[in-house]
Design a protein around this motif. Structure first.
Motif, PDB file in Angstrom:
ATOM      1  N   SER A 249      22.250  60.800  27.509  1.00  0.00           N
ATOM      2  CA  SER A 249      21.962  59.392  26.799  1.00  0.00           C
ATOM      3  C   SER A 249      22.474  58.720  26.980  1.00  0.00           C
ATOM      4  CB  SER A 249      23.627  60.485  25.636  1.00  0.00           C
ATOM      5  OG  SER A 249      23.835  59.513  24.788  1.00  0.00           O
ATOM      6  N   VAL A 250      22.440  57.937  28.029  1.00  0.00           N
ATOM      7  CA  VAL A 250      22.716  56.792  28.787  1.00  0.00           C
ATOM      8  C   VAL A 250      21.609  56.523  28.766  1.00  0.00           C
ATOM      9  CG1 VAL A 250      23.746  55.446  30.721  1.00  0.00           C
ATOM     10  CG2 VAL A 250      25.607  57.147  29.561  1.00  0.00           C
ATOM     11  N   SER A 251      20.782  56.950  29.716  1.00  0.00           N
ATOM     12  CA  SER A 251      19.611  56.893  30.482  1.00  0.00           C
ATOM     13  C   SER A 251      18.195  56.106  29.023  1.00  0.00           C
ATOM     14  CB  SER A 251      18.951  57.796  31.151  1.00  0.00           C
ATOM     15  OG  SER A 251      18.728  58.626  30.669  1.00  0.00           O
ATOM     16  N   GLU A 252      18.730  57.310  28.188  1.00  0.00           N
ATOM     17  CA  GLU A 252      17.902  57.015  27.000  1.00  0.00           C
ATOM     18  C   GLU A 252      17.873  55.269  25.959  1.00  0.00           C
ATOM     19  OE1 GLU A 252      17.703  59.417  24.544  1.00  0.00           O
ATOM     20  OE2 GLU A 252      16.877  61.370  25.448  1.00  0.00           O
ATOM     21  N   PHE A 253      19.283  55.419  25.668  1.00  0.00           N
ATOM     22  CA  PHE A 253      20.066  53.864  25.563  1.00  0.00           C
ATOM     23  C   PHE A 253      19.320  52.366  26.372  1.00  0.00           C
ATOM     24  CE2 PHE A 253      22.814  50.644  25.758  1.00  0.00           C
ATOM     25  CZ  PHE A 253      22.914  49.869  25.100  1.00  0.00           C
ATOM     26  N   ILE A 254      19.554  52.943  27.525  1.00  0.00           N
ATOM     27  CA  ILE A 254      19.184  51.443  28.958  1.00  0.00           C
ATOM     28  C   ILE A 254      17.803  51.566  28.722  1.00  0.00           C
ATOM     29  CG2 ILE A 254      19.008  51.063  31.374  1.00  0.00           C
ATOM     30  CD1 ILE A 254      21.838  52.464  32.154  1.00  0.00           C
ATOM     31  N   LEU A 255      16.528  52.723  28.497  1.00  0.00           N
ATOM     32  CA  LEU A 255      15.754  52.166  28.554  1.00  0.00           C
ATOM     33  C   LEU A 255      14.829  51.669  27.259  1.00  0.00           C
ATOM     34  CD1 LEU A 255      12.057  53.250  29.308  1.00  0.00           C
ATOM     35  CD2 LEU A 255      12.602  55.137  28.179  1.00  0.00           C
ATOM     36  N   ARG A 256      16.078  52.019  25.872  1.00  0.00           N
ATOM     37  CA  ARG A 256      15.504  51.415  24.684  1.00  0.00           C
ATOM     38  C   ARG A 256      15.804  49.596  25.008  1.00  0.00           C
ATOM     39  NH1 ARG A 256      19.723  53.104  20.896  1.00  0.00           N
ATOM     40  NH2 ARG A 256      20.103  50.804  21.319  1.00  0.00           N
ATOM     41  N   ARG A 257      16.837  49.543  25.567  1.00  0.00           N
ATOM     42  CA  ARG A 257      17.506  48.047  25.625  1.00  0.00           C
ATOM     43  C   ARG A 257      16.135  47.797  26.794  1.00  0.00           C
ATOM     44  NH1 ARG A 257      20.474  45.547  22.407  1.00  0.00           N
ATOM     45  NH2 ARG A 257      21.550  44.700  24.113  1.00  0.00           N
ATOM     46  N   LEU A 258      16.183  48.031  27.682  1.00  0.00           N
ATOM     47  CA  LEU A 258      15.213  47.497  28.515  1.00  0.00           C
ATOM     48  C   LEU A 258      13.762  47.056  28.103  1.00  0.00           C
ATOM     49  CD1 LEU A 258      16.591  48.662  31.982  1.00  0.00           C
ATOM     50  CD2 LEU A 258      17.156  45.660  31.266  1.00  0.00           C
ATOM     51  N   THR A 259      13.314  47.727  27.743  1.00  0.00           N
ATOM     52  CA  THR A 259      12.264  48.197  27.136  1.00  0.00           C
ATOM     53  C   THR A 259      11.477  47.200  25.918  1.00  0.00           C
ATOM     54  OG1 THR A 259      12.109  50.605  26.394  1.00  0.00           O
ATOM     55  CG2 THR A 259      11.541  50.048  29.310  1.00  0.00           C
ATOM     56  N   MET A 260      12.121  47.454  25.187  1.00  0.00           N
ATOM     57  CA  MET A 260      12.426  47.644  23.251  1.00  0.00           C
ATOM     58  C   MET A 260      12.308  45.893  22.947  1.00  0.00           C
ATOM     59  SD  MET A 260      10.284  50.162  22.839  1.00  0.00           S
ATOM     60  CE  MET A 260      10.785  50.368  20.776  1.00  0.00           C
ATOM     61  N   ASN A 261      12.127  45.163  24.100  1.00  0.00           N
ATOM     62  CA  ASN A 261      12.683  43.458  23.614  1.00  0.00           C
ATOM     63  C   ASN A 261      13.721  43.971  23.064  1.00  0.00           C
ATOM     64  OD1 ASN A 261       9.465  43.004  24.363  1.00  0.00           O
ATOM     65  ND2 ASN A 261       9.423  43.205  22.428  1.00  0.00           N
ATOM     66  N   GLU A 262      14.726  44.411  23.204  1.00  0.00           N
ATOM     67  CA  GLU A 262      16.560  44.128  22.781  1.00  0.00           C
ATOM     68  C   GLU A 262      16.569  43.034  23.745  1.00  0.00           C
ATOM     69  OE1 GLU A 262      18.168  47.086  22.092  1.00  0.00           O
ATOM     70  OE2 GLU A 262      16.814  48.483  20.616  1.00  0.00           O
ATOM     71  N   LEU A 263      16.664  42.866  24.720  1.00  0.00           N
ATOM     72  CA  LEU A 263      17.294  41.464  24.939  1.00  0.00           C
ATOM     73  C   LEU A 263      16.318  40.477  25.198  1.00  0.00           C
ATOM     74  CD1 LEU A 263      18.235  43.690  28.279  1.00  0.00           C
ATOM     75  CD2 LEU A 263      19.314  43.573  26.707  1.00  0.00           C
ATOM     76  N   SER A 264      17.014  38.571  24.662  1.00  0.00           N
ATOM     77  CA  SER A 264      16.189  38.196  24.416  1.00  0.00           C
ATOM     78  C   SER A 264      16.950  37.295  24.135  1.00  0.00           C
ATOM     79  CB  SER A 264      15.908  38.326  22.906  1.00  0.00           C
ATOM     80  OG  SER A 264      16.920  38.461  22.349  1.00  0.00           O
ATOM     81  N   SER A 265      18.504  36.814  24.664  1.00  0.00           N
ATOM     82  CA  SER A 265      19.227  35.540  25.007  1.00  0.00           C
ATOM     83  C   SER A 265      19.652  35.456  27.010  1.00  0.00           C
ATOM     84  CB  SER A 265      19.953  35.555  24.556  1.00  0.00           C
ATOM     85  OG  SER A 265      21.403  36.664  24.745  1.00  0.00           O
ATOM     86  N   VAL A 266      19.762  34.205  27.408  1.00  0.00           N
ATOM     87  CA  VAL A 266      20.552  33.975  28.401  1.00  0.00           C
ATOM     88  C   VAL A 266      21.869  35.307  28.756  1.00  0.00           C
ATOM     89  CG1 VAL A 266      21.038  32.348  29.674  1.00  0.00           C
ATOM     90  CG2 VAL A 266      19.570  31.960  27.959  1.00  0.00           C
ATOM     91  N   SER A 267      22.737  35.209  27.246  1.00  0.00           N
ATOM     92  CA  SER A 267      23.871  35.857  28.085  1.00  0.00           C
ATOM     93  C   SER A 267      23.043  37.807  28.165  1.00  0.00           C
ATOM     94  CB  SER A 267      24.458  36.247  27.034  1.00  0.00           C
ATOM     95  OG  SER A 267      23.752  36.431  25.681  1.00  0.00           O
ATOM     96  N   ASP A 268      21.770  38.146  27.418  1.00  0.00           N
ATOM     97  CA  ASP A 268      21.656  39.154  27.825  1.00  0.00           C
ATOM     98  C   ASP A 268      20.599  39.705  28.853  1.00  0.00           C
ATOM     99  OD1 ASP A 268      21.793  39.899  25.355  1.00  0.00           O
ATOM    100  OD2 ASP A 268      19.740  39.401  24.565  1.00  0.00           O
ATOM    101  N   LEU A 269      20.948  38.431  30.034  1.00  0.00           N
ATOM    102  CA  LEU A 269      20.546  38.819  31.480  1.00  0.00           C
ATOM    103  C   LEU A 269      21.581  39.670  32.493  1.00  0.00           C
ATOM    104  CD1 LEU A 269      18.717  35.397  32.669  1.00  0.00           C
ATOM    105  CD2 LEU A 269      18.085  38.042  31.487  1.00  0.00           C
ATOM    106  N   ASP A 270      23.129  39.338  31.684  1.00  0.00           N
ATOM    107  CA  ASP A 270      24.419  40.079  32.078  1.00  0.00           C
ATOM    108  C   ASP A 270      24.470  41.602  32.069  1.00  0.00           C
ATOM    109  OD1 ASP A 270      25.037  37.892  33.932  1.00  0.00           O
ATOM    110  OD2 ASP A 270      26.438  37.357  31.967  1.00  0.00           O
ATOM    111  N   ARG A 271      23.621  41.615  30.532  1.00  0.00           N
ATOM    112  CA  ARG A 271      23.637  43.827  30.231  1.00  0.00           C
ATOM    113  C   ARG A 271      23.094  44.047  30.990  1.00  0.00           C
ATOM    114  NH1 ARG A 271      25.223  39.999  25.733  1.00  0.00           N
ATOM    115  NH2 ARG A 271      27.022  40.711  24.608  1.00  0.00           N
ATOM    116  N   CYS A 272      21.263  42.982  31.295  1.00  0.00           N
ATOM    117  CA  CYS A 272      20.585  43.570  32.044  1.00  0.00           C
ATOM    118  C   CYS A 272      20.731  44.364  33.669  1.00  0.00           C
ATOM    119  CB  CYS A 272      19.449  43.052  31.893  1.00  0.00           C
ATOM    120  SG  CYS A 272      18.190  43.128  33.265  1.00  0.00           S
ATOM    121  N   HIS A 273      21.844  43.524  34.132  1.00  0.00           N
ATOM    122  CA  HIS A 273      22.206  43.493  35.161  1.00  0.00           C
ATOM    123  C   HIS A 273      23.272  44.895  34.968  1.00  0.00           C
ATOM    124  CE1 HIS A 273      23.311  42.764  39.935  1.00  0.00           C
ATOM    125  NE2 HIS A 273      24.790  42.273  38.964  1.00  0.00           N
TER     126      HIS A 273
END
Length: 1611
Positions: free
Chosen positions: A727-751
């Motif tokens: 469940s966690v890995s699918e969530f992370i894959l979706r967040r990293l690859t589906m253009n859901e990270l689009s703001s500067v604050s999202d870079l901390d989430r990416c990390h």
């Protein structure tokens, strides 16, 4: 003279009016005004006797006063300045005005003058012009009438007091004006106030009232003026003995003894005054009050301000003797402290203990004297400039409760929290005592711990809590250094358990923890945190604090430094929580939710988890910054604490309960994680918190110090987390690859997402990697999607913020995948053939700067500003991730990298196949990236440089240079320096790089050497830098040596300077650096008792580890290997050359100097290398080794040289011929260095062990030794005798008949030495040298081991402890292993059990005197040459008299001992004085002083006519005892508690005068040898005279007394 002048004037004219008029005409010079004063005083005296009080004289006096003196004084007021003449005029005019007022007979005149002067004074204030007004008031004040002028007197008194007390006040001004204001204040206090005191009770009471008024200004700046006033009025403010008994008794005034403000001012002057004069005034007032009380005999009491407790001062006739003794000792101590010299003060300190005995009643155990008096003494010691005195004072105070239990006093507690803790903040106080082993702990720190435990246990129950709280709060009131706060925390941690602290206490402890964080030394910081946590567990009242308070406090601790799971501290904390979990104060926010049968701790933790992961009610659809990590850290720590507490309760019987509790805690988290893959609308902040908590749980559980293998909690947590992986890995894959990270604050989430993904990969690898697991299914899509995003974004679309953020996210994801694959080969997805991924990464434009995004319409202005401000950091991270990917490619395809670029026409992998371009890009990246992002670039350089060093040397040299600039600029940045330095060393000093550079001997070779020496230079400032370099090089050479033995060390030979520098490395630390190392060693020695040792990894950055690494590396080399042998021989030659260079250095060479230490390390290394030396090589170096024996060396070096010579002669006896030649040099050349070779002969049994025919060698040895037994030098004879004893015993064993003729002589000589009568130095030295370890215990073969070379010999030979390397450090240093067959670690003999002896072998060269006096030589010579037994025993005094008789001089019986004096000027002056007054001899430290030009300039050839004798300071005790036996009285020139005034002392004819050192005076051990101490009476403030002046005064006084006695005898 004054009377004569006045009589002469009156004899010229009997008309006083004419005389006065004549004197009032002309310029008002000082002489004219003084003459006027003399005349007026004479006329006043005649008037008092009835000779002229009537008639025209009163009118004339009024005219002089109004017409001349008052205008004169006003004029002077308008002209400030003028120097001494102005003061003379002022003083004379004032006195003349007083006479005029009395002659006028008109009381109103005095009042009028006083009124006018008072107005002037009030108008001028503390300005310089006030002096004239003060003089007028001082003159006419005594003429005022006590009753009629009472209001005026009171106003004058108040004004005078205000002026006197205002000198140091805020309005005193500055510069020259301030100085004149102080003069006016001093004048008011010294002249005006005493004058007013004569006017009766009104003025005195006004002054006294102003001094003791409740609103009177106070503070340290006011103490000086107040004491000035009090001392000026002392006779008026203290009752006069006999007053009130006669008919003319003075009016009863105030009694200062009964006023607490008076005594507090005196105490402030004693303890806090900065200037000696103020302290002297305070002592005067105290002494005067005691004298007055003793004379009056009447009872007197002064209670403290508080109204309770002992009196500040009291007197009772019944206790007169005890009181006088107490105050006599007290004043003596305070006066002695003015000397500021520890050797003077130490003998007085026992009297301080006796003060406490007087001060406490034996009957009821109460204070008889107020303890503030004792505190004044300690304050005075604490504030001394002499830190040794401060330390003595602190230790003395801390030892108070060791022998006596003192009654409680609030003053004591305030003193501890105030001045004592201020003194304890000085780090230098914690230095270990001389002779203490490194790591044994600070004596002061241990005494502090014992004192605090005792004191707190004796405190009343109602006081304990407030005292401990104030104590802790004081620790937060200043910036403490790491060492004081460590020992204070340790002392607090040992206070017995007591419910003392509430929330305020916890907050104070948390503030102390914040104070510890500024300490750079991590181990000190971690240890202090451990002790502060133990303090909290011991002293917190759990009923006053909630679990929320506790958890917040625990978050102040750094888990990576102190509180880690699995340590003893963690277990102790769990046990404390288990015992107290039901007693904590209930917080309103914490309630049991669904756990009716669980404890409050479990309920609190479950509530914490639920609160942490629940969706915030204020969340909207807009983007949010990622939540802070604090809450996740807190919850993770409390979850694991609660689970471990539960495990303690189950005690191995209910393991399932632990699983259930953990499941209950984590259910909300696991439930949320399981929904990640399916619930696309889960709030963003909730997902952030869940993942943060998941990460922190894993990190806290797996920290160093906890064993995860058998850890049930970790196993359970691992299984729970693995169940959520999909469940966690699918969530992370979706967040990293589906253009859901689009703001500067999202870079901390990416990390955050990438960290979680990395942890999941690690967990799956631990349990066993399977191709079908969820992580496997995520990595490939993540990689492909990231590449696709990067390719799409390169298509030229507008760089909006969302697109650029996605670009950064994709590159970060690729970097994570590359790092994971690089570290875990199991994750390799493709074959080694270059696929699309590799081709894409290899073709990426390196260092491509991301264009700043265009603002989007829908984005907020806040988001735009955030993007603009942090865009540089984002770009740096992007480039950093690029280089991570590239380093992965370079490692994977390093075999494809060509040596030059011309070989590949169409590169498939450009970054790999075009290495020059890639290295140029790396250099560019180093200039672009911040220092904390350069590691992947260094790793790429490590792969590229060896490939290009031959073809592109200049580019490689540039890369070395650029990288070194980054490292050198980082030397003060602790966090990233060490990782960068390690990467730098790995790429510049890579074995391949070193080998190629040495082979081509081009720019790179010399650049590497240059950087090597720069690193060594840096390590002198930053400890541990050289360790990184030598450890890496030695390890890489060892690994390579096992693969290609003939190649590797032949290349290492080109860098043997590195090993050479490592073998002799070590700086002389400053005292503060040595203190830090001592304390760190002390903490390390605590082992498991201090959890910081288990948590903080020992970085082995001490200087010792540089030498340990080099020595262990050398121990791995074998002489049978040609390359090893050549390397060691080259190193040995360089070591001998270095020794020769150091010996020729002009730098001062003394014990434990840097030169001494370097030479010592050279010979230690040569001893380690010795087994690999063969005969051929020794033929090349034997002359250098023997030559080293002739050089003046310190004892430790001589032992090593002698040892290596013994080993050489034992292994290769053929070198004995060269050894005998060493005794053939001329005696002048040999000096006392012949002792080295005689010491070798004392081990002749070892040397000849393998020689079948020993007799020729013994014969040669005996012939040589016998001739040295007759040498004039005492030391040489001693060493020759030791060798003779050894050789003769061997001869007797072999029954050598050739020496029968010498048997009687040798046996007689040895018997004489063994049975030497008396207890002189000669006999003592013979016994000492025989008991010395080198001759009595040391075995050159059996003791050949690392422990003897590096620990036992340095310890026994008097080297400073910094040079002792314990054998445990060799075993703990595991970077360099030792062969299994390596056995020579520990010494098998009893040598390690010995303690350093009295005898130290030391060369004495041509610039030093002999070790002993000639009389001692004669005694010894007499014993070892029996055929000269009839030679007379020379007496020192006979020698003196004989020489003086030859000079034709008269002689006294005075001997002056100046061996302790250092300065040639003082010695030269004393020499001249002694010669002039006929002293019998001057004793000096070294006869070489007469060659000093400064000595000669003051002695003016006196040394040619005065007997000079050399006695070294260590020999003084024996010399003084010898002189005592001859009837001399030993007199010390020193101020001591029992010293005699010079004017009262009668010198015996046979006097020996001992003078002290210029700075330290006479040492305490020599003071015990004195018959009497004589001190010179002094009147001034400065308490010391020059030693030459002091000696000259006593020499003259001795001579004067002897001359008077001689005259009396003749008459």
């Amino acid at each position: 003279m004054e009377c004569v002048l006045a009589e002469a004037l009156l004899s010229q004219s009997r008309d006083p009016r004419a005389l006065l008029a004549a004197l009032c005409r002309g310029e008002a010079s000082a002489e004219r005004v003084e003459t006027l004063r003399f005349l007026l005083q004479r006329l006043e005296d005649e008037a008092a006797r009835g000779g002229g009080g009537a008639g025209p004289l009163p009118e004339a006096a009024r005219e002089v006063a109004a017409g001349y003196l008052v205008p004169l004084l006003r004029g002077l007021r308008g002209r400030p300045g003028g120097g001494p003449d102005r003061r003379r005029v002022l003083r004379a005019a004032g006195a003349a005005l007083r006479s005029c007022a009395r002659l006028a007979g008109d009381p109103q005149l005095a009042a009028t003058l006083a009124e006018e002067a008072l107005r002037d004074l009030l108008a001028a204030g503390p300005a310089p012009g006030a002096e004239a007004a003060v003089e007028v008031l001082a003159a006419v004040g005594p003429c005022l009438r006590p009753r009629e002028d009472r209001p005026l007197l009171e106003r004058v008194a108040r004004a005078a007091l205000g002026l006197a007390l205002g000198a140091d006040g805020p309005g005193a001004g500055a510069g020259a004006g301030a100085g004149r204001a102080e003069d006016a204040a001093a004048l008011a206090a010294g002249r005006l106030l005493p004058a007013l005191g004569q006017c009766g009770g009104a003025a005195l009471r006004a002054v006294w009232g102003g001094l003791v008024a409740a609103g009177a200004p106070s503070g340290p700046g006011r103490v000086g003026p107040q004491l000035l006033v009090l001392s000026a009025l002392a006779e008026r403010l203290l009752p006069e003995p006999g007053a009130g008994r006669g008919p003319r008794a003075r009016e009863e005034g105030p009694d200062a003894r009964r006023c607490w403000r008076f005594w507090r001012t005196v105490q402030a002057g004693l303890a806090q005054a900065q200037d000696a004069l103020t302290r002297r005034r305070a002592r005067y007032l105290l002494q005067r009050a005691v004298e007055v009380s003793a004379e009056l005999g009447a009872p007197c009491t002064c209670g403290p301000q508080e109204g309770t407790g002992p009196s500040l001062f009291w007197w009772s006739e019944k206790k007169k003797d005890e009181l006088l003794k107490f105050w006599e000792n007290y004043i003596l101590i305070m006066e002695t402290l003015e000397g500021n010299q520890i050797h003077v003060i130490k003998p007085v300190l026992p009297k301080l203990k006796s003060l406490f005995e007087y001060a406490v009643s034996e009957e009821d155990g109460c204070w008889l004297f107020h303890p503030s008096w004792h505190m004044c003494i300690y304050k005075r010691m604490f504030e001394s400039e002499n830190k040794i005195l401060t330390k003595e004072g602190v230790i003395h105070f801390l030892e108070l409760y060791e022998t006596k239990i003192l009654p409680f006093s609030p003053e004591f507690s305030e003193f501890i929290i105030g001045p004592l803790m201020d003194a304890l903040s000085e780090s230098s106080l914690y230095i270990r005592s001389p002779g203490q082993l490194i790591g044994s702990g600070s004596p002061l720190g241990l005494k502090l711990q014992k004192f605090l435990v005792t004191y707190v246990s004796l405190l009343p129950e109602e006081i304990k809590s407030s005292f401990l709280l104030k104590f802790i709060q004081k620790m937060t009131s200043r910036h403490w250094c790491g060492i004081p706060i460590l020992f204070l925390s340790k002392a607090l941690a040992n206070v017995p358990r007591y419910k003392a602290l509430g929330v305020d206490g916890l907050l104070a402890l948390r503030d102390v923890l914040q104070c510890t964080m500024i300490t750079h030394q991590i181990l000190l910081r971690g240890a202090a945190q451990c002790y502060l946590l133990q303090t909290a567990m011991n002293l917190v009242d759990v009923e006053k604090v909630s679990l929320s308070d506790i958890s917040t406090f625990l978050m102040s601790l750094r888990q990576e430094e102190s509180l880690r799971r699995g340590t003893s501290l963690w277990t102790e904390l769990c046990d404390w929580l288990r015992v107290n979990e039901s007693r904590f104060r209930h917080a309103s926010a914490c309630s049991s939710i669904g756990l009716p049968e669980t404890s409050s701790l479990n309920a609190y933790v479950k509530n914490l988890v639920q609160e942490c992961i629940k969706s915030p009610s204020w969340e909207t659809g807009e983007d949010h910054f990622m939540p802070d990590w604090f809450e996740a850290k807190l919850v993770a720590m409390m979850v694991l604490l609660a689970v471990d507490v539960e495990g303690m309760k189950s005690q191995y019987s209910e393991k399932r309960r632990t699983q259930n509790v953990l499941r209950i805690f984590l259910d909300p988290l696991l439930e949320s994680l399981m929904k990640f893959g399916t619930n696309a609308y889960m709030p963003l902040l909730k997902t952030d918190r869940c993942l943060q908590l998941l990460l922190k749980l894993l990190h806290t559980c797996m920290l160093k110090g906890s064993s995860t293998q058998d850890d049930e909690v970790f196993t359970l947590l691992q299984s729970f987390v693995l169940s959520t992986t999909e469940s966690v890995s699918e969530f992370i894959l979706r967040r990293l690859t589906m253009n859901e990270l689009s703001s500067v604050s999202d870079l901390d989430r990416c990390h955050l997402y990438l960290m979680v993904l990395t942890e999941l990969i690690n967990l799956h690898l631990k349990v066993g990697w399977k191709r079908g697991n969820p992580i496997w299914r995520v990595i490939s899509p993540l990689k492909n999607a990231s590449i696709q995003h990067l390719q799409e974004l390169d298509s030229g679309q507008d760089p909006t913020l969302a697109r650029q953020i996605q670009r950064v996210v994709s590159m970060a994801a690729l970097a994570m995948v590359c790092e994971a694959i690089d570290q875990k080969p199991e994750l390799q997805l493709d074959s080694l053939d270059a696929g699309p991924t590799e081709r894409f990464l290899s073709s990426l434009p390196l260092n491509c700067t991301l264009q700043k995004p265009h603002a989007e319409k829908q984005s907020s202005s806040f988001e735009e500003s955030s993007a603009s401000q942090g865009w540089g950091k984002i770009v740096a991270q992007y480039i950093h991730d690029q280089w991570i990917c590239l380093s992965f490619l370079l490692r994977k395809y390093h075999t494809l990298i060509p040596a030059s670029e011309g070989e590949v026409l169409e590169p498939i992998l450009p970054a790999i196949q075009m290495p020059v371009r890639t290295l140029q890009a790396a250099l560019e990246a180093l200039t672009v990236l911040p220092s904390d992002q350069v590691l992947p670039v260094f790793r790429c350089m490590k792969i590229l440089v060896p490939k290009l060093l031959t073809s592109s040397e200049a580019l490689c040299v540039e890369s070395f240079d650029t990288a070194w600039k980054i490292i050198s600029a980082l030397s003060n940045t602790q966090l990233i320096f060490w990782s960068n330095l390690k990467a730098f060393v790995q790429f510049v000093f890579d074995t391949k790089v070193l080998t190629i550079a040495a082979k081509i001997k081009g720019q790179a070779y010399f650049k590497i050497k240059e950087i090597m020496y720069k690193i060594i230079e840096m390590s002198a400032i930053k400890t541990g830098v050289f360790n990184t370099l030598i450890s890496y090089c030695c390890k890489s050479w060892i690994v390579s040596a096992s693969d290609v033995p003939q190649v590797s060390l032949s290349s290492a030979k080109n860098y043997s300077e590195l090993v050479l520098e490592a073998c002799i490395f070590g700086t002389v630390f400053r005292r503060d650096q040595r203190l830090i190392q001592d304390v760190q060693t002390y903490i390390e020695n605590l082992g498991h008792d201090c959890a910081a040792n288990m948590v903080i990894e020992n970085t082995k950055r001490e200087d010792h580890y540089v030498r340990i690494c080099a020595v262990k590396f050398l121990c791995l080399l074998h002489g049978s290997n040609v390359s090893h042998k050549l390397f060691m021989e080259d190193l040995a030659i360089k070591l001998l050359d270095k020794d020769d260079l150091v010996s020729k250095c002009r730098t001062r060479y003394y014990v434990n100097s840097q030169q001494h230490r370097v030479k010592n390390r050279i010979w230690q290394t040569l001893l380690v290398l010795f087994p690999s030396f063969d005969q051929n090589f020794l033929n090349r170096i034997i002359d250098k080794i023997f030559q080293a024996g002739f050089i003046n060396n310190q004892a430790s070096i001589k032992y090593f040289i002698e040892w290596i010579i013994i080993l050489i002669l034992h292994k290769f006896p053929q070198f004995l011929l060269k050894f005998w030649d060493c005794f053939s040099y001329g005696e002048e050349n040999l000096k006392t260095s012949i002792c080295t070779f005689l010491s070798v002969l004392s081990h002749l049994d070892i040397i000849t062990q393998n020689i079948p025919e020993k007799k020729p060698i013994l014969k040669q040895a005996l012939i040589i030794v016998l001739q040295w037994c007759f040498n004039h030098n005492f030391s040489i004879r001693l060493y020759a005798l030791v060798a003779l004893k050894k050789i003769w015993s061997m001869c007797k064993t072999l029954n050598m008949e050739e020496f029968d003729a010498l048997t009687s002589v040798i046996e007689s000589s040895l018997n004489e030495v063994e049975n030497m009568p008396g207890a002189g130095n000669a006999k003592k030295n013979w016994q000492r040298i025989q008991e010395h370890f080198f001759f009595a215990t040391f075995h050159p073969l059996q003791d050949y081991c690392l422990e003897t070379i590096f620990y036992i010999f340095p310890r026994l030979s008097g080297l400073v402890e910094d040079e002792w390397i314990a054998i445990g450090k060799f075993t703990r240093f595991t970077d360099i292993p030792l062969d299994a067959g390596f056995q020579w670690y520990l010494s098998p003999t009893h040598l390690c059990e010995l303690k350093p002896g009295d005898w130290a072998q030391q060369d004495i060269g041509s610039h030093s005197g002999e070790a002993d006096s000639q009389s001692e030589w004669t005694d010894v010579q007499k014993k070892i040459i029996p055929w000269k037994n009839s030679a007379p025993d020379l007496d020192l005094e006979v020698v003196f008299q004989d020489r003086v008789a030859r000079l034709g001089k008269s002689i006294s019986r005075l001997i002056v001992v100046a061996s302790l004096i250092d300065k040639p000027t003082n010695l030269g002056g004393l020499c001249r004085t002694c010669e002039v007054f006929g002293a019998s001899a001057l004793i000096v430290d070294s006869l070489q002083c007469v060659r000093d030009k400064q000595f000669q300039s003051l002695s003016v050839s006196a040394e040619q006519w005065l007997p000079l004798v050399e006695v070294k300071p260590p020999q003084l005790i024996d010399f003084l005892q010898q002189k005592k036996a001859e009837g001399y009285t030993v007199i010390g020139v020193e101020q001591t508690a029992k010293s005699v005034d010079l004017t009262q002392y009668s010198f015996p004819e046979r006097s020996l005068l001992l003078l002290g050192n210029e700075r330290e005076g006479i040492p305490a051990n020599l003071i015990q040898e004195l018959d009497v101490c004589v001190e010179i009476p002094q009147q001034g403030i400065i308490r010391s005279l020059n030693v030459h002046v002091s000696g000259a005064l006593l020499i003259w006084e001795y001579t004067r007394q002897q001359l008077l006695r001689h005259e009396d005898t003749e008459s």
